[in-house]
Design a protein around this motif. Structure first.
Motif, mmCIF file in Angstrom:
data_model
loop_
_atom_site.group_PDB
_atom_site.id
_atom_site.type_symbol
_atom_site.label_atom_id
_atom_site.label_comp_id
_atom_site.label_asym_id
_atom_site.label_seq_id
_atom_site.Cartn_x
_atom_site.Cartn_y
_atom_site.Cartn_z
ATOM 1 N N UNK A 1 0.752 -1.126 0.007
ATOM 2 C CA UNK A 1 0.073 0.131 0.017
ATOM 3 C C UNK A 1 1.059 1.067 -0.093
ATOM 4 N N UNK A 2 1.849 1.055 0.705
ATOM 5 C CA UNK A 2 2.900 2.467 0.893
ATOM 6 C C UNK A 2 3.552 2.641 -0.690
ATOM 7 N N UNK A 3 3.961 1.455 -0.985
ATOM 8 C CA UNK A 3 4.599 1.828 -2.409
ATOM 9 C C UNK A 3 3.644 2.150 -3.358
ATOM 10 N N UNK A 4 2.400 1.782 -3.465
ATOM 11 C CA UNK A 4 1.223 2.265 -4.408
ATOM 12 C C UNK A 4 0.925 3.405 -4.363
ATOM 13 N N UNK A 5 0.825 3.923 -3.113
ATOM 14 C CA UNK A 5 0.664 5.242 -2.786
ATOM 15 C C UNK A 5 1.761 6.236 -3.095
ATOM 16 N N UNK A 6 2.956 5.689 -3.041
ATOM 17 C CA UNK A 6 4.272 6.578 -3.406
ATOM 18 C C UNK A 6 4.426 6.714 -4.812
ATOM 19 N N UNK A 7 4.069 5.570 -5.544
ATOM 20 C CA UNK A 7 4.130 5.613 -6.859
ATOM 21 C C UNK A 7 2.921 6.663 -7.642
ATOM 22 N N UNK A 8 1.782 6.586 -6.799
ATOM 23 C CA UNK A 8 0.824 7.655 -7.345
ATOM 24 C C UNK A 8 1.009 8.892 -7.175
#
Length: 146
Positions: free
Chosen positions: A84-91
């Motif tokens: 989730x953290x990686x996904x949010x960071x990529x967004x």
């Protein structure tokens, strides 16, 4: 049962060659290994095939019995948080890239063109001063003449 089967003695094939002057044996390796290893190799090969045929998902599923449920849950929760953290960071990185790119195209690029044009005008004025003419003066008018 015969004595040859119980004692492990095998018949030597006709194309088996031995050098009598030395201790070296020359033969195709498959025949030599078949002479000395026998049925044990077949069992080992069968066991190795079982290990090779096992997929990664089957190995992970087998860990279910080894790892207690509360540890599995904590591992799942940790990996989910990392995802989730990686996904949010990529967004956020994508949105920031979009803002910086459009800002550069709408603000910085025209500003750079205008700055370049201003520098060209300043350079032209310097060239005119070096030639002895002031910008805006005519060719026939000289200072101090009536």
């Amino acid at each position: 049962m015969s004595f040859a089967k119980t004692s492990g003695i095998r018949e030597i094939p006709d194309d088996y060659v031995s050098d009598s002057d030395s201790n070296y044996i020359t033969e195709d390796e498959s025949v030599v290994s078949g002479l000395f290893d026998g049925e044990d190799d077949e069992e080992e090969d069968y066991e190795d095939d079982e290990i090779i045929d096992e997929t990664l998902s089957e190995r992970i599923a087998a860990l279910k019995d080894v790892i207690p449920a509360h540890h599995r849950n904590s591992i799942y929760n940790f990996s989910r948080r990392v995802y989730d953290l990686g996904s949010t960071g990529m967004q956020l990185a994508g949105k920031l890239t979009w803002v910086l790119t459009t800002s550069a195209l709408l603000v910085v690029f025209p500003l750079a063109l205008e700055t370049d044009r201003e520098q060209m005008l300043v350079q032209w004025e310097k060239e005119q001063k070096m030639l002895g003419q002031q910008p805006g003066e005519g060719a026939g008018s000289q200072p101090g003449t009536l």
